[in-house]
Design an enzyme around this catalytic site. Structure first.
Site, PDB file in Angstrom:
ATOM      1  CE  LYS A   1      -5.972   2.316  -1.614  1.00  0.00           C
ATOM      2  NZ  LYS A   1      -6.850   2.421  -0.420  1.00  0.00           N
TER       3      LYS A   1
ATOM      4  CE1 TYR B   1      -3.062   3.010   0.495  1.00  0.00           C
ATOM      5  CE2 TYR B   1      -3.533   2.259   2.719  1.00  0.00           C
ATOM      6  CZ  TYR B   1      -3.755   3.141   1.681  1.00  0.00           C
ATOM      7  OH  TYR B   1      -4.665   4.155   1.837  1.00  0.00           O
TER       8      TYR B   1
END
Length: 221
Positions: free
Chosen positions: A172, A142
């Site tokens: 992400k 992330y």
């Protein structure tokens, strides 16, 4: 690792519903699932992330919330991805083990942002330690440097990542550096990773970067 459905399309970064007393309102998660599927056509969720204020919740609350999303999403959602990052490595590892135990479809980890891993090797070592606790679960990095202040280019992290983390499936990417994102897409020419773009106001530009490289798993978070 058993074959799993490729993550692509829209992924909802879920909020954490609260009661007037500041407690998590678990009773509405089932309605939330149905709303996403029936009203929005979304069948993938990202739980305990930034939108869900995961780092502001206790470890127990994060576990309970993940459990509820898995339970309510069973046979309805395609993917329940749970963010398990924390400032404490043992806490992050514990969250990863718990996520694997309850049957999530993926875990994600944010870079530690107080005592920072300031180079690629340090960050990869942190991610590897967490991923090792759930070796059969797809793992996502992330990337959100405006909050973590970790500005290591993601395209550099992709080099050799699977050798370090066999369960690594993608990123992400919540940053406005479209040059970095475009280079990630170029390296993903075989579609081996899922690249999820998480900056809403630039989502069309993010998708445009991936459209330059066909047959890639795409996603917006």
């Amino acid at each position: 690792m058993a074959p799993q459905k490729k993550l692509q399309g829209l992924v909802a970064a879920t909020i954490t519903p609260m009661t007037q007393d500041g407690e998590i309102n678990f009773s509405v998660i089932g309605q939330y699932v149905d709303y996403l599927i029936n009203e929005q056509g979304v069948k993938n969720v990202f739980v305990n992330g930034t939108t869900g204020e995961g780092l502001s919740l206790s470890i127990q609350e994060r576990k309970q919330l993940a459990e509820e999303w898995v339970a309510q999403g069973k046979d309805k959602l395609d993917h329940v991805i749970v963010h398990v990052g924390a400032l404490s490595l043992p806490e992050s590892k514990g969250l990863a083990r718990h996520a694997a135990d309850i049957g999530v479809d993926g875990i994600a980890v944010i870079a530690p942002s107080f005592f920072k891993s300031v180079n690629k090797d340090g960050l990869v070592a942190f991610l590897r330690e967490v991923a090792s606790q759930a070796p059969g679960i797809p793992f996502y990095y992330y990337h959100i440097p405006r909050l973590t202040d970790i500005k290591i280019c993601v395209n550099e992290l992709l080099d050799g990542m699977i050798e370090h983390i066999p369960s690594f499936k993608g990123v992400k990417f919540s940053d406005t550096d479209l040059l970095d994102f475009g280079q990630c897409a170029k390296k993903n020419d075989k579609g081996q990773f899922s690249l999820l773009y998480g900056v809403d106001e630039k989502k069309y530009m993010g998708l445009g970067m991936k459209d330059l490289h066909v047959n890639q798993p795409t996603g917006l978070v």
